[in-house]
Design an enzyme around this catalytic site. Sequence first.
Site, short mmCIF file in Angstrom:
data_model
loop_
_atom_site.label_atom_id
_atom_site.label_comp_id
_atom_site.label_asym_id
_atom_site.label_seq_id
_atom_site.Cartn_x
_atom_site.Cartn_y
_atom_site.Cartn_z
N ASP A 287 0.87 -1.16 0.00
CA ASP A 287 0.00 0.00 0.00
C ASP A 287 0.92 1.23 0.00
OD1 ASP A 287 -2.18 1.64 -0.02
OD2 ASP A 287 -3.20 0.72 1.67
C1 BGC Z 1 -5.07 3.19 0.31
C2 BGC Z 1 -5.33 2.16 -0.76
C3 BGC Z 1 -5.22 2.77 -2.13
C4 BGC Z 1 -3.88 3.43 -2.27
C5 BGC Z 1 -3.64 4.03 -3.61
C6 BGC Z 1 -3.84 4.01 0.04
O1 BGC Z 1 -3.75 5.11 0.88
O2 BGC Z 1 -4.98 2.54 1.55
O3 BGC Z 1 -6.58 1.58 -0.57
O4 BGC Z 1 -5.42 1.78 -3.10
O5 BGC Z 1 -3.78 4.46 -1.30
O6 BGC Z 1 -4.36 5.17 -3.82
#
Ligand code: BGC
Length: 741
Positions: A287
Amino acid sequence: MKRVPVLLSAGLILLTMSCARPAGSGKVSNHPRVDSLMKVMTLEEKVGQMVLFTSDWTVTGPSMREGYIEDIRAGRCGNIFNAYTADYTRDLQRMAVEETRLGIPLLFGYDVIHGFRTIFPINLGMSCTWDPDAIGHSAEIAAREAAAAGLHWTYSPMCDVSVEPRWGRISEGSGEDPYLGSLIAAAMTRGYQGEDLADPATLLACVKHYAAYGAPQAGRDYNTVDMSERWLREFYLPPYKAAVDAGALSVMASFNELDGVPATANEHLLQDILRGEWGFRGFVVTDYTGIPEMIKHGYAEDLRDAARLAVKAGIDMDMVGPSYFEHLVELVRSGEVPMKTVDRAVRRILEVKAALGLFDDPYLYCDPEREVSETLTEDNKAAARTIASESMVLLKNDGILPLRKGERIAVIGALADSKDDLLGSWRGAGEVKSVPASIYDAIREYNGPARTSYAEGCKEFGEDRSGFARALATALPADKVVLVIGEDCQWSGEAASRTDIHVPGVQTELLERLKSMGKKVAVVLLNGRPLDLSKESDLADAILEAWYPGTMGGYAVSDVLFGEYNPAGRLSVTFPRNLGQVPIYHYAKNTGRPHEDPEAKYESRYLDVVNEPLYAFGYGLSYTSFEYSPVSLSAEEFSGDGFISAFVTVTNTGDREGTETVQMYVRDLVGSVTRPVKQLKGFRKVTLAPGESKEIEFKIDAQTLSFYRKDMSWGPETGDFKVFIGGSSDNTDEAAFRYEI
Ligand code: BGC
């Protein structure tokens, strides 16, 4: 369009979940181009494929890299997210394909969570349809729109089971139940990936947030997660596995730690379970800044150490990093990370690029014409309107709904006239200008401007009561009031935890004032989590839980309020009476002192509130009524690989057609480990004309009764069981049977 049938028996559903033909072929083949590339790539070029930078369009985290364009040109970054439109992605793709030594195409990712341009209800709302086919169809539409805008990859389905209403991201998941959540996760994966990943109308799915991100302590986003291996496997892992089984070819590691180890470096999750047990063959991405965050977790000394831990644990791609970007080459050169670890990761990523068809045509997904013709089409909007109606849950109705066309209706509340809030959080590329009607607009259009009035009353937060007088004056001549209240749409989603789950601000006070005038008030709720509705449920004459219903949500609310659509949504998550009851969910255990005697003190109970929730899992009303026959069984015992059937006859006893969700729960009375008092094992949606009856059959087999036994093996045990069937987890009839291994 692929529609996946909802199956009749719990056993059959499980079987289908694991045996159905995986989406997007669900496999990676050894593409000849990958082999030839692997032979000539330098270490730097390989590491470039393991790097994912965000463009400067949207960010959700603390750091953003400037100069990503130079990195693409230099082959230092093989993947980009938050960049879309056919033109922009074509420009970036051209740099990768024409200006780098090997011309490896970029992979473009984006958070297409509940729609891309046409926005569907938030995922928690969609899960209340209990209709995996329809949810899968929404994913298919989202994929078609996003893929036409140059995207290859969505960070969805979000498979995080959650029983935590404080957590803002409960809005992004499918609620509390692993069985329902698994069916939805699989359907979404198939919807995104289609039959062939190289079809430019499909997207690569990403199973997130692996694992157990939905169980942060105290409901605070990103917080510590700790639970037994048994609980993890039984209640949290199934939806991730269902998506992997359905063919998802990427997985995102979650931000949280589990058992003291951040998921980003958790070998048990990434290697033992994901690859070892589930046979996952795609790639794993972190993530956003998941690797550097291991320093603050207190698990890695510095960025270099974090990169080493992540890559060795099985992380193939670093989102935002820049850990791999800065340290991986040197970690390999120093011998701390074996070359074969990098090779394996790069091969996985390139094989997915090959499966997407990018080596055959890197511009396959950048088609400005399709971008226009596939986007916000009438069909897409019609599907969004239908599923929005299906997602709404009628929580209370003293008979004031459905509204009658031509009644004098006062619509009150800031959220009633907000197009923005209808879209919810994580709205992809959805824009307010594409929302044709607010709730007020839609009601006025249906009911006629002369008989429909509006006042804001108050905002959805804050203490300002200055609009009350006008709202009360507007309500005065009306036959009925529709009061739209709830949470601002940015109050749920990422980094949006709350310690107070009441309806915010002075909105409930406005309801009180309207009621003290003697008005009939139907409350419509826009919100992204189970709220404490104890006051509203006393005051309001009707309550419709509308979640954030998306682009067509204004019309969908009006459709339900006026009975153009007979509400059929059922809660996929329990609504507590107050925050003190949390966590509260339908698969609780009995304990040694269950609360049985209302007078007894030393039982598992509260002094100040009953144990039961305000609205149970599976609950939801209709404008018609359903009656159930007692449960009957084809036999009272079975053994081995056999099965029995449980039957009920459901009758529509009202005067309009309606859809009931018939739910089957099971209890294992004595186990080698204790078992839940009720656990969802099957359901059927059935539409009945007035007076019509249908017999519903559920098959119960060894799979239905299986669980992680004391020795952690998966299977059933000999013993006595109960089956419960009804229209809600707290409203069932039961029958007993015995199973012998
Ligand atoms: C979130 C994810 C997301 C990623 C990309 C993160 O902050 O937890 O769910 O896919 O950002 O935007």
